[in-house]
Design a protein around this motif. Structure first.
Motif, PDB file in Angstrom:
ATOM      1  N   ASP A 224       0.812  -1.219   0.000  1.00  0.00           N
ATOM      2  CA  ASP A 224       0.000   0.000   0.000  1.00  0.00           C
ATOM      3  C   ASP A 224       0.844   1.268   0.000  1.00  0.00           C
ATOM      4  OD1 ASP A 224      -2.332  -1.353  -0.099  1.00  0.00           O
ATOM      5  OD2 ASP A 224      -2.969  -0.947   1.958  1.00  0.00           O
ATOM      6  N   SER A 225       2.068   1.186   0.508  1.00  0.00           N
ATOM      7  CA  SER A 225       2.880   2.403   0.645  1.00  0.00           C
ATOM      8  C   SER A 225       4.201   2.305  -0.106  1.00  0.00           C
ATOM      9  CB  SER A 225       3.162   2.662   2.134  1.00  0.00           C
ATOM     10  OG  SER A 225       3.794   1.543   2.735  1.00  0.00           O
ATOM     11  N   ASP A 226       4.266   1.467  -1.138  1.00  0.00           N
ATOM     12  CA  ASP A 226       5.532   1.234  -1.829  1.00  0.00           C
ATOM     13  C   ASP A 226       6.051   2.442  -2.602  1.00  0.00           C
ATOM     14  OD1 ASP A 226       6.315  -1.210  -0.997  1.00  0.00           O
ATOM     15  OD2 ASP A 226       5.758  -2.294  -2.804  1.00  0.00           O
ATOM     16  N   TYR A 227       5.158   3.241  -3.192  1.00  0.00           N
ATOM     17  CA  TYR A 227       5.615   4.297  -4.098  1.00  0.00           C
ATOM     18  C   TYR A 227       5.336   5.681  -3.527  1.00  0.00           C
ATOM     19  CZ  TYR A 227       5.809   0.371  -7.335  1.00  0.00           C
ATOM     20  OH  TYR A 227       6.080  -0.842  -7.931  1.00  0.00           O
ATOM     21  N   ALA A 228       6.052   6.031  -2.487  1.00  0.00           N
ATOM     22  CA  ALA A 228       5.900   7.360  -1.901  1.00  0.00           C
ATOM     23  C   ALA A 228       6.258   8.407  -2.951  1.00  0.00           C
ATOM     24  CB  ALA A 228       6.811   7.498  -0.685  1.00  0.00           C
ATOM     25  N   GLY A 229       5.335   9.342  -3.196  1.00  0.00           N
ATOM     26  CA  GLY A 229       5.548  10.367  -4.198  1.00  0.00           C
ATOM     27  C   GLY A 229       5.199   9.918  -5.597  1.00  0.00           C
TER      28      GLY A 229
END
Length: 320
Positions: A224-229
């Motif tokens: 769920d949070s792999d691609y910050a930005g």
């Protein structure tokens, strides 16, 4: 082509070559893949058995003619990460005859192993018979690399265990995998570690690749949070992750990766939050990108796909 590739670069290139000729016959693949090997890894590497297929699975054996052989398992062909996550075959773990007591793998792994063991090579100019009969006939106590990318890497870890316990005519078996999901339970990982870590086995993964996050709870939770930005997982992917976590919990299953690993730091292709998460997943997961992350020059990678480019050479996929 003269090559100065190290072991990891040889392995990742052999793995990338396995995806060529997806819609061709095995005979046409044989020609195309051999040409690709000559144009990339060089140093005499060519196919000596296969490529052979069974169902959706493909394996080939290559050799450099100097006592080194490689068993290469192709990964699954996929475009939708949610389809991979929702593979219901991970909801059951089974033992295999060549594994130590307590070591178990997913039902899906067992199904692919059955296909691999049943494959027969019938390509003119290449070795014949089953994979095992071909390898058992090798002389001169050769060394054996076992490799693959994606689900091919997952299977390479299991195939290596099978061959290590079965072959008596090779000097060594060395598994090197790329972007591999988890194959089995903690007992399988421990058995793999004790068998191969001293030999230099290695699992390479891109830190921005979702696929190696499968099937540990920690890995699934991180998606769920792999691609910050960058692009974010939508409801379909989140639903697939929830299904996988619920399946593991309800069946009291645990998956564990082998301990020896090397992380490769990827760079986002997409910036912003609107463009497809699935496209970023595919970009980060490609075997060609792993070649780049392991230091193989772009012109060499272009021998396999002239249109491929790393993030630094692609116009940012930003929105707004």
């Amino acid at each position: 082509m003269a090559s100065t590739f190290n072991s990891a670069q040889v392995a990742v290139t052999l793995s990338a070559v396995s995806y060529l000729g997806q819609f061709d016959t095995n005979s046409k693949r044989f020609t195309e893949m051999n040409q690709a090997l000559a144009n990339t890894v060089g140093n005499g590497w060519s196919i000596v058995w296969g490529p052979a297929t069974q169902g959706e699975d493909l394996v080939y054996v290559a050799s450099n003619g100097a006592g080194q052989y490689a068993v290469v398992v192709r990964g699954t062909l996929f475009d939708r990460i949610e389809d991979v996550i929702q593979d219901k075959s991970v909801g059951e773990q089974v033992s295999l005859p060549f594994l130590s007591s307590g070591a178990m793998v997913s039902l899906g792994v067992q199904e692919v192993m059955t296909n691999i063991q049943a494959m027969v090579s019938s390509v003119p100019g290449s070795g014949s018979g089953t994979l095992l009969s071909f390898l058992q006939a090798l002389t001169g106590s050769p060394s054996l690399l076992v490799t693959g990318h994606s689900l091919g890497g997952q299977m390479a870890s299991v195939v290596a265990m099978w061959l290590q316990g079965t072959l008596t005519n090779v000097s060594s078996v060395l598994p090197i995998t790329f972007a591999a999901p988890t194959a089995g339970n903690p007992a399988f990982a421990a058995s793999f570690d004790s068998t191969f870590n001293a030999a230099g086995a290695m699992r390479y993964y891109n830190t921005l690749d979702v696929v190696p996050c499968l099937w540990t709870v920690e890995g699934l939770t991180s998606i769920d949070s792999d691609y910050a930005g960058g692009p974010q997982a939508g409801p379909v992917v989140k639903g697939a992750v929830k299904w996988a976590l619920d399946t593991l919990q309800s069946n009291d299953l645990t998956y564990t990766q082998p301990s020896a690993s090397t992380s490769l730091k990827g760079q986002l292709y997409s910036t912003g939050w609107i463009l497809p998460f699935e496209q970023e997943v595919n970009d980060q997961h490609r075997a060609l990108y792993y070649m780049f992350l392991l230091g193989i020059p772009v012109p060499t990678i272009h021998q396999l796909d002239s249109k491929w480019a790393p993030p630094s050479q692609v116009a940012p996929r930003a929105v707004g």
